[in-house]
Design an enzyme around this catalytic site. Sequence first.
Site, short mmCIF file in Angstrom:
data_model
loop_
_atom_site.label_atom_id
_atom_site.label_comp_id
_atom_site.label_asym_id
_atom_site.label_seq_id
_atom_site.Cartn_x
_atom_site.Cartn_y
_atom_site.Cartn_z
N LEU A 144 59.77 -25.40 25.34
CA LEU A 144 58.22 -25.16 25.17
C LEU A 144 57.85 -26.30 23.97
O LEU A 144 57.13 -25.83 23.13
CB LEU A 144 57.96 -23.73 24.40
CG LEU A 144 58.37 -22.55 25.17
CD1 LEU A 144 57.89 -21.12 24.67
CD2 LEU A 144 57.38 -22.52 26.73
N CYS A 145 58.22 -27.42 24.20
CA CYS A 145 57.65 -28.53 23.22
C CYS A 145 57.55 -29.72 23.91
O CYS A 145 57.75 -30.81 23.46
CB CYS A 145 58.98 -28.94 22.34
SG CYS A 145 60.42 -29.25 22.93
#
Length: 379
Positions: A144-145
């Site tokens: 999630l980056c």
Amino acid sequence: MVGVSAAASGLQIASGSKIASFDGLSSRSLALRKTEVCDLSSELESKVGKSRSVTVCSLKDLRDRIETVKNTQKITDAMKLVAAAKVRRAQEAVVNGRPFSENLVKVLFNVNSQLQTEDIDIPLTQIRPVKKVALVVCTGDRGLCGGFNNYILKKAEARMKELRALGVAYTIVSIGKKGNSYFKRRPEIPVDKFIDAGNSPTSKEAQAIADELFALFVSEEVDKVELLYTKFVSLIKSDPVIHTLLPLSPQGEVCDINGTCLDAADDELFRLSTKDGKFSVERETVRTETPAFSGVLQFEQEPVQILDALLPLYLNSQLLRALQESLASELAARMNAMNNASDNAADLKKNLSIVYNRQRQAKITGEILEIVAGANASG
């Protein structure tokens, strides 16, 4: 995590406008299925325009979807704020470690100035023909980056390709769960060790990694150690870089793979601040003063022995700094990704509301027509 589908949505809603896709989140990981959104694509919207008898989606399903997107936006906003707070803590960790690094640079500079005319033999500074290289790859522990982990892994793949073209053997020291899983799925890539970085790098963790690299280099299993990590530039930019970690320069210089060296006294410091109500990063170059030792100062030990003890400390500080920069880059990438997800959620909510209002209006109009038709028939 239910309903984070807004972040990954590339659906075409209502008038056919396309919601910007979020490359850090997949539809599978966010439990998004087209059937759940009742297929609100522009194709069905055009069918509705031609024939009012076509039902795209029930009003209840649309209300549920809008409520889910609202919850999604709250989640991504919270994750963005958490990442921003962690970026600030990463900055404080770098600042707190500066006094030790500054004094270490001063001592290295002055001890080395007294040894310029001597032929010193220190294992960490020994330069020999390169037959095998150890690549230390720093990745994150979570997703999630955005493309943070992919960028550094692509950099590592490119470097491995260069080494193969030169006929130089290599081995990998992987730091971070994402990198570990990547190399475990590729057994053809030689890996010496897998290391979990943790959410808050400490000097103890950096020392464990430094000991592993020290053993590889001194035992001559490898002739060079290169560090691949992500340098923190700003909240929207980070650069994957490669630095030569071993052999060390007696002056404590940091060099890239092309031999370009940065004096250890020239350090960069980043500060997280707010301008016009928005997060921003200010990066400044700080010059560490290196005053000469007093002429009457005498070493109790030989300068070579002192240098031999200081260089491992400097190696440890360089590794710790790289881990802190990599963590700050990961958090900044996550903060930016969650910001994009929040924006996409807002756009999706707006377009779903438009479709909902159109269908509700069509339903009300149909009911009015039925009432009017019934009244005319009875009259």
